[in-house]
Design a protein around this motif. Structure first.
Motif, PDB file in Angstrom:
ATOM      1  N   TRP A 186     105.898  58.551  39.269  1.00 26.65           N
ATOM      2  CA  TRP A 186     106.563  57.282  39.548  1.00 26.65           C
ATOM      3  C   TRP A 186     107.593  56.913  38.498  1.00 26.65           C
ATOM      4  N   GLN A 187     107.398  57.417  37.285  1.00 27.81           N
ATOM      5  CA  GLN A 187     108.393  57.115  36.249  1.00 27.81           C
ATOM      6  C   GLN A 187     109.728  57.762  36.638  1.00 27.81           C
ATOM      7  N   LYS A 188     109.647  58.966  37.173  1.00 28.80           N
ATOM      8  CA  LYS A 188     110.874  59.659  37.587  1.00 28.80           C
ATOM      9  C   LYS A 188     111.524  58.931  38.767  1.00 28.80           C
ATOM     10  N   GLY A 204     105.562  46.627  35.569  1.00 34.03           N
ATOM     11  CA  GLY A 204     104.292  47.341  35.409  1.00 34.03           C
ATOM     12  C   GLY A 204     103.489  46.679  34.307  1.00 34.03           C
ATOM     13  N   GLY A 205     102.194  46.921  34.303  1.00 36.66           N
ATOM     14  CA  GLY A 205     101.309  46.334  33.298  1.00 36.66           C
ATOM     15  C   GLY A 205     101.528  46.979  31.936  1.00 36.66           C
ATOM     16  N   PRO A 206     100.696  46.586  30.952  1.00 36.89           N
ATOM     17  CA  PRO A 206     100.882  47.112  29.606  1.00 36.89           C
ATOM     18  C   PRO A 206     100.685  48.622  29.545  1.00 36.89           C
ATOM     19  N   GLY A 207     101.567  49.277  28.834  1.00 37.03           N
ATOM     20  CA  GLY A 207     101.400  50.717  28.610  1.00 37.03           C
ATOM     21  C   GLY A 207     101.622  51.585  29.829  1.00 37.03           C
ATOM     22  N   THR A 208     102.306  51.085  30.841  1.00 35.87           N
ATOM     23  CA  THR A 208     102.542  51.912  32.032  1.00 35.87           C
ATOM     24  C   THR A 208     103.790  52.778  31.876  1.00 35.87           C
ATOM     25  N   GLY A 209     104.479  52.645  30.755  1.00 38.05           N
ATOM     26  CA  GLY A 209     105.615  53.524  30.489  1.00 38.05           C
ATOM     27  C   GLY A 209     106.973  52.917  30.829  1.00 38.05           C
ATOM     28  N   LYS A 210     107.075  51.600  30.784  1.00 40.78           N
ATOM     29  CA  LYS A 210     108.366  50.960  31.089  1.00 40.78           C
ATOM     30  C   LYS A 210     109.414  51.383  30.049  1.00 40.78           C
ATOM     31  N   THR A 211     109.011  51.324  28.775  1.00 37.07           N
ATOM     32  CA  THR A 211     109.965  51.679  27.716  1.00 37.07           C
ATOM     33  C   THR A 211     110.302  53.167  27.782  1.00 37.07           C
ATOM     34  N   THR A 212     109.271  53.971  27.970  1.00 38.86           N
ATOM     35  CA  THR A 212     109.481  55.415  28.074  1.00 38.86           C
ATOM     36  C   THR A 212     110.480  55.713  29.192  1.00 38.86           C
ATOM     37  N   THR A 213     110.276  55.064  30.338  1.00 37.99           N
ATOM     38  CA  THR A 213     111.134  55.312  31.490  1.00 37.99           C
ATOM     39  C   THR A 213     112.559  54.850  31.219  1.00 37.99           C
ATOM     40  N   ALA A 246     111.864  42.364  18.433  1.00 36.74           N
ATOM     41  CA  ALA A 246     111.409  43.227  17.335  1.00 36.74           C
ATOM     42  C   ALA A 246     110.450  44.290  17.874  1.00 36.74           C
ATOM     43  N   ARG A 247     109.574  43.878  18.784  1.00 39.66           N
ATOM     44  CA  ARG A 247     108.592  44.822  19.326  1.00 39.66           C
ATOM     45  C   ARG A 247     109.280  45.906  20.162  1.00 39.66           C
ATOM     46  N   LEU A 248     110.265  45.491  20.977  1.00 40.67           N
ATOM     47  CA  LEU A 248     110.977  46.477  21.789  1.00 40.67           C
ATOM     48  C   LEU A 248     111.732  47.446  20.876  1.00 40.67           C
ATOM     49  N   SER A 257     113.018  58.817  19.528  1.00 42.41           N
ATOM     50  CA  SER A 257     112.776  59.987  18.673  1.00 42.41           C
ATOM     51  C   SER A 257     111.920  61.021  19.400  1.00 42.41           C
ATOM     52  N   ARG A 258     111.076  60.570  20.338  1.00 42.28           N
ATOM     53  CA  ARG A 258     110.223  61.526  21.085  1.00 42.28           C
ATOM     54  C   ARG A 258     110.953  62.170  22.264  1.00 42.28           C
ATOM     55  N   LEU A 259     112.121  61.651  22.599  1.00 45.10           N
ATOM     56  CA  LEU A 259     112.854  62.113  23.784  1.00 45.10           C
ATOM     57  C   LEU A 259     113.077  63.624  23.733  1.00 45.10           C
ATOM     58  N   SER A 401      98.399  53.098  33.699  1.00 50.99           N
ATOM     59  CA  SER A 401      98.498  52.717  32.287  1.00 50.99           C
ATOM     60  C   SER A 401      98.144  53.908  31.409  1.00 50.99           C
ATOM     61  N   TYR A 402      99.031  54.225  30.483  1.00 47.08           N
ATOM     62  CA  TYR A 402      98.756  55.307  29.529  1.00 47.08           C
ATOM     63  C   TYR A 402      98.096  54.748  28.274  1.00 47.08           C
ATOM     64  N   ARG A 403      98.038  53.432  28.189  1.00 47.82           N
ATOM     65  CA  ARG A 403      97.395  52.843  27.020  1.00 47.82           C
ATOM     66  C   ARG A 403      95.918  52.602  27.284  1.00 47.82           C
ATOM     67  N   PHE A 404      95.633  52.025  28.457  1.00 46.85           N
ATOM     68  CA  PHE A 404      94.248  51.708  28.774  1.00 46.85           C
ATOM     69  C   PHE A 404      93.701  52.766  29.727  1.00 46.85           C
ATOM     70  N   SER A 622     104.306  39.342  22.288  1.00 45.66           N
ATOM     71  CA  SER A 622     103.661  39.895  21.089  1.00 45.66           C
ATOM     72  C   SER A 622     102.404  40.639  21.503  1.00 45.66           C
ATOM     73  N   GLU A 623     101.996  41.562  20.649  1.00 48.02           N
ATOM     74  CA  GLU A 623     100.719  42.236  20.874  1.00 48.02           C
ATOM     75  C   GLU A 623      99.975  42.283  19.551  1.00 48.02           C
ATOM     76  N   PHE A 624      98.650  42.286  19.621  1.00 48.76           N
ATOM     77  CA  PHE A 624      97.830  42.263  18.417  1.00 48.76           C
ATOM     78  C   PHE A 624      96.750  43.330  18.551  1.00 48.76           C
TER      79      PHE A 624
HETATM   80  N1  LIG Z   1     104.188  59.939  31.510  1.00 45.88           N
HETATM   81  C1  LIG Z   1     103.513  59.745  30.382  1.00 45.88           C
HETATM   82  N2  LIG Z   1     102.610  60.637  29.965  1.00 45.88           N
HETATM   83  C2  LIG Z   1     101.906  60.450  28.829  1.00 45.88           C
HETATM   84  N3  LIG Z   1     102.049  59.383  28.023  1.00 45.88           N
HETATM   85  C3  LIG Z   1     102.930  58.435  28.395  1.00 45.88           C
HETATM   86  C4  LIG Z   1     103.706  58.555  29.584  1.00 45.88           C
HETATM   87  N4  LIG Z   1     104.495  57.455  29.695  1.00 45.88           N
HETATM   88  C5  LIG Z   1     104.211  56.683  28.635  1.00 45.88           C
HETATM   89  N5  LIG Z   1     103.286  57.265  27.845  1.00 45.88           N
HETATM   90  C6  LIG Z   1     102.735  56.721  26.583  1.00 45.88           C
HETATM   91  O1  LIG Z   1     102.093  55.490  26.854  1.00 45.88           O
HETATM   92  C7  LIG Z   1     102.325  54.545  25.825  1.00 45.88           C
HETATM   93  C8  LIG Z   1     102.952  53.298  26.418  1.00 45.88           C
HETATM   94  O2  LIG Z   1     104.246  53.631  26.933  1.00 45.88           O
HETATM   95  P1  LIG Z   1     105.436  52.575  26.929  1.00 45.88           P
HETATM   96  O3  LIG Z   1     105.551  51.925  25.587  1.00 45.88           O
HETATM   97  O4  LIG Z   1     106.624  53.254  27.482  1.00 45.88           O
HETATM   98  O5  LIG Z   1     104.858  51.549  27.981  1.00 45.88           O
HETATM   99  P2  LIG Z   1     105.336  50.051  28.275  1.00 45.88           P
HETATM  100  O6  LIG Z   1     105.037  49.817  29.707  1.00 45.88           O
HETATM  101  O7  LIG Z   1     106.740  49.869  27.823  1.00 45.88           O
HETATM  102  O8  LIG Z   1     104.350  49.262  27.339  1.00 45.88           O
HETATM  103  P3  LIG Z   1     104.354  47.705  26.934  1.00 45.88           P
HETATM  104  O9  LIG Z   1     103.548  47.034  27.950  1.00 45.88           O
HETATM  105  O10 LIG Z   1     103.711  47.736  25.596  1.00 45.88           O
HETATM  106  O11 LIG Z   1     105.762  47.250  26.889  1.00 45.88           O
HETATM  107  C9  LIG Z   1     103.217  55.248  24.820  1.00 45.88           C
HETATM  108  O12 LIG Z   1     102.421  55.744  23.784  1.00 45.88           O
HETATM  109  C10 LIG Z   1     103.834  56.378  25.597  1.00 45.88           C
HETATM  110  O13 LIG Z   1     104.147  57.470  24.772  1.00 45.88           O
END
Ligand SMILES: Nc1ncnc2c1ncn2[C@@H]1O[C@H](COP(=O)(O)OP(=O)(O)OP(=O)(O)O)[C@@H](O)[C@H]1O
Length: 688
Positions: A186-188, A204-213, A246-248, A257-259, A401-404, A622-624
């Motif tokens: 879905w990120q693609k 998307g919820g927290p850690g779903t990869g919005k920033t990564t995408t 600041a968080r973004l 850097s991971r790109l 979510s890749y965080r939770f 913010s996140e804690f």
């Molecule tokens: N496709 C993926 N496969 C593995 N890990 C991923 C993937 N996409 C994101 N991650 C990892 O999940 C974590 C959260 O990603 P990211 O910061 O992009 O999410 P976010 O939705 O922007 O989070 P936030 O809610 O904190 O803004 C990061 O550590 C990231 O490296």
């Protein structure tokens, strides 16, 4: 009610102002309107007062039907009003609206000279559009937002125009490598969807990869630009608050850097062409002191090609309209955010409104075919809808979510709360997850344990090196880590940066401002508890070492934004007689320079609050590492699903709920529904 005189009406308004249900501003507005039209009937005046009142509560307009159907609920005038036993003395909005139906109310509103219809050329202070009554300015904001979004959604982006150019497909493939057997990426697909036109949303919820995408999307756009006409795109990143910016900035830097660009031939220069500096929306637009105007507007557009706005749930309608007005026609706008979080304090719930249909996708078959062609990925048939709207095609929701992970109690609780599933909430709390703790006790001893050491014993599987923190974690460094008086200034900066970092490891969040468990009383209580435990020396006056403060109003002279948090520390100063004195200074993180500190004299900080406890609203963006959410003991209209979800998702690693189970369950069953024409439109016409 139409027969009553204006003095009766103002008697009613006086009572509502006195009881705190109405602002005096709303009453003053009625007086102003009466000057405009001395013949105005009471139903029209009442509607105008309610529209103004609703605006103060975050609604862009008054929903007339809802106000008639459920006046107490819609207008939140206090729970007892609707049930007044004494009919003769009933001063509730329900009584004021008794005997009127929607058609008569609308006719009365239209008859007032201070109301126009929603056609062009009107000047009146209020506008009626269907069953909604607006203050004109907010109706105009909605109109301009709607028009701008419609036109941007219908405009193919430069990247999409060059899609025949095989580079688009190749670059997507290189940035999102296919993993055999993996579920649909879905990120693609999100990246392709939002790259396609002048406007797009990734939610998307927290850690779903919005920033990564979005970082990969920026790489894609920059790659296409550089390998096309060779012109680097001017990309800007912004967020509604300094904290969110600041968080973004941090997470974008990490993602850049991971790109992985090794599979992208000729990608030289792409990484360097993705900015990591993030500004606030106010700074981006160039706010002018004491003015609603910005330096950048339609006459002086922003000099950029792509704008990314993160934490878009915090964007209010007025600010979003200002951003759209200042955006050049060719530029691409991308919103990132969690649509399920609390909306802005100011009027409007832009992200929620625009993403109202995102859960079900509503992708046209043509969109699904285009995605399959460009990305090689198949859209889930359940998300396809032949009647999808144009906007649906520009919205992508990330669902994993890749965080939770699966065994995360925070993830489970957040999801259950977000769905309003009370039994799942109960299960999450009683399951014994290692990252979740629950306490109903709000007495001094329990609260002291929590705020001092994080009540770590309540979590399963923690040990000496791996446990949630409380405030003692940063206060120990304030007390014991101060450099000697003759140390260089850099040492003090490093000390302050570490104190601020540690402070971010724990935060107590309150749901409400007032009452015994509201943020004001709790702040005082925590200061008292920490002082009793020897962690604070509050005898040193208001500006005692360790006092955390939050800025509550933008201060352009100081360069501090609403929501910025600083901590009071002591710095050495040579007095005129040569003696060394320690003076309080407040350390803030310097924007745009990681680890940098700005020291501010307390006397210059006029609009600040202590933040041992922070409202959930203020914590957005913010996140804690460890967050604790304290709910009041009494039911309240502000205790909602959105508030609980936002509070829970502030926690990165550990979460403590301090509430009775009944209060939590009541909260997740209550929803915020903000009246807005943007929301109404989403549930209206389709594309066909
Ligand atoms: N496709 C993926 N496969 C593995 N890990 C991923 C993937 N996409 C994101 N991650 C990892 O999940 C974590 C959260 O990603 P990211 O910061 O992009 O999410 P976010 O939705 O922007 O989070 P936030 O809610 O904190 O803004 C990061 O550590 C990231 O490296």
């Amino acid at each position: 009610m139409s027969t009553t005189s204006s003095s009766t009406l103002f008697g009613l308004l006086d009572g509502w102002v006195a009881s705190g249900a109405l602002r005096s501003l709303d009453r003053a507005f009625a007086r102003f309107l009466l000057q405009h039209d001395a013949q105005a009937g009471e139903p029209a005046l009442l509607a105008a007062v309610f529209a103004s009142h609703q605006l103060g509560r975050g609604h862009a307009c008054l929903d007339l039907r809802a106000a008639l159907h459920d006046p107490a609920g819609t207008l939140a005038f206090g729970q007892d009003d609707a049930d007044s036993a004494d009919e003769a003395a009933d001063t509730s909005p329900a009584a004021a609206l008794a005997g009127i139906d929607l058609a008569r109310w609308i006719a009365a509103i239209d008859a007032a000279r201070f109301v126009d219809g929603d056609g062009p050329g009107g000047q009146a202070p209020l506008v009626r559009s269907g069953e909604r009554l607006y203050l004109r300015r907010y109706w105009q904001y909605e109109q301009s937002v709607r028009q701008a979004i419609d036109s941007r959604v219908a405009t193919p982006s430069a990247a999409a125009r060059s899609q025949a150019h095989a580079g688009f497909v190749q670059a997507l493939e290189a940035l999102f490598p296919r993993e055999p057997g993996a579920p649909a990426n879905w990120q693609k697909m999100a990246c392709a969807l939002v790259a396609r036109q002048g406007f797009g949303i990734v939610t998307g919820g927290p850690g779903t990869g919005k920033t990564t995408t979005v970082v990969r999307l920026l790489a894609l756009l920059q790659y296409l630009a550089l390998s096309g006409d060779g012109q680097r795109l001017r990309i800007r990143l912004a967020a509604p608050t300094g904290k969110a910016a600041a968080r973004l900035g941090e997470s974008i830097s990490g993602a850049v850097s991971r790109l992985a660009l090794q599979d992208l031939p000729g990608a030289a220069g792409v990484r360097e062409a993705i900015p990591t500096a993030v500004t606030t929306v106010h700074r981006l637009l160039g706010s002018k002191p004491d003015s609603r105007q910005f330096r950048h507007d339609a006459q002086n557009p922003l000099p950029l090609d792509v704008l990314v706005l993160d934490e878009a749930s915090m964007l209010d309608l007025e600010m979003f309209a200002a951003v759209l007005a200042a955006l050049p026609a060719h530029a691409q706008l991308l919103l990132l955010g969690d649509k399920d979080q609390l909306a802005s304090v100011e009027a409007g719930s832009v992200l929620g409104d625009l993403c109202q249909r995102a859960d079900a996708g509503h992708y046209l078959p043509a969109t699904a075919a285009w995605l399959a062609d460009i990305t090689g990925e198949q859209v889930d048939p359940a998300l396809i809808d032949p009647h999808g709207h144009a906007l649906d095609q520009a919205v992508a929701k990330l669902r994993v979510s890749y965080r939770f992970h699966e065994n995360s109690g925070i993830g489970r609780l957040a999801d259950a709360a977000n769905r309003g599933d009370v039994s799942a909430v109960r299960q999450a709390l009683s399951h014994g997850y290692a990252d979740l703790a629950f306490q109903a006790d709000t007495g001094d001893a329990a609260l002291r344990r929590l705020v001092t050491h994080g009540a770590a014993q309540a979590f399963r599987g923690t040990d000496d090196t791996n446990h949630p923190a409380g405030y003692s974690h940063y206060l120990a460094l304030v007390r014991d880590g101060r450099p000697p008086a003759d140390a260089p200034r850099d040492d003090f900066d490093r000390w302050a940066a570490e104190v601020l970092r540690r402070y971010g490891e724990f935060q107590l969040l309150c749901a409400v401002r007032a009452g015994p468990l509201g943020v004001e009383a709790v702040n005082e209580r925590i200061a008292r508890l920490l002082r009793a435990g020897g962690w604070l020396d509050t005898a040193a006056g208001d500006w005692y070492s360790g006092r955390p403060v939050m800025v509550t109003r933008n201060d352009h002279a100081l360069g501090l934004m609403n929501g910025d948090v600083g901590i009071t520390l002591a710095l050495p100063l040579q007095a005129p007689d040569g003696a060394l004195v320690w003076v309080p200074r407040v350390a803030f993180a310097a924007p745009g320079s990681p680890g940098g500190i700005r020291w501010v004299m307390p006397s210059r900080l006029t609009e600040v609050e202590t933040v041992f406890a922070m409202t959930v609203h203020k914590s957005q963006g913010s996140e804690f590492t460890h967050a604790a959410l304290l709910l009041p003991a009494q039911p309240s209209r502000v205790l909602t699903r959105e508030l609980v979800y936002t509070g829970v998702t502030r926690a990165k690693r550990w979460f403590t709920l301090v509430a009775s189970p009944q209060m939590l369950e009541a909260a997740v069953l209550q929803r915020i529904e903000r009246a807005s024409g943007l929301a109404a439109e989403q549930s209206g016409a389709s594309m066909d």
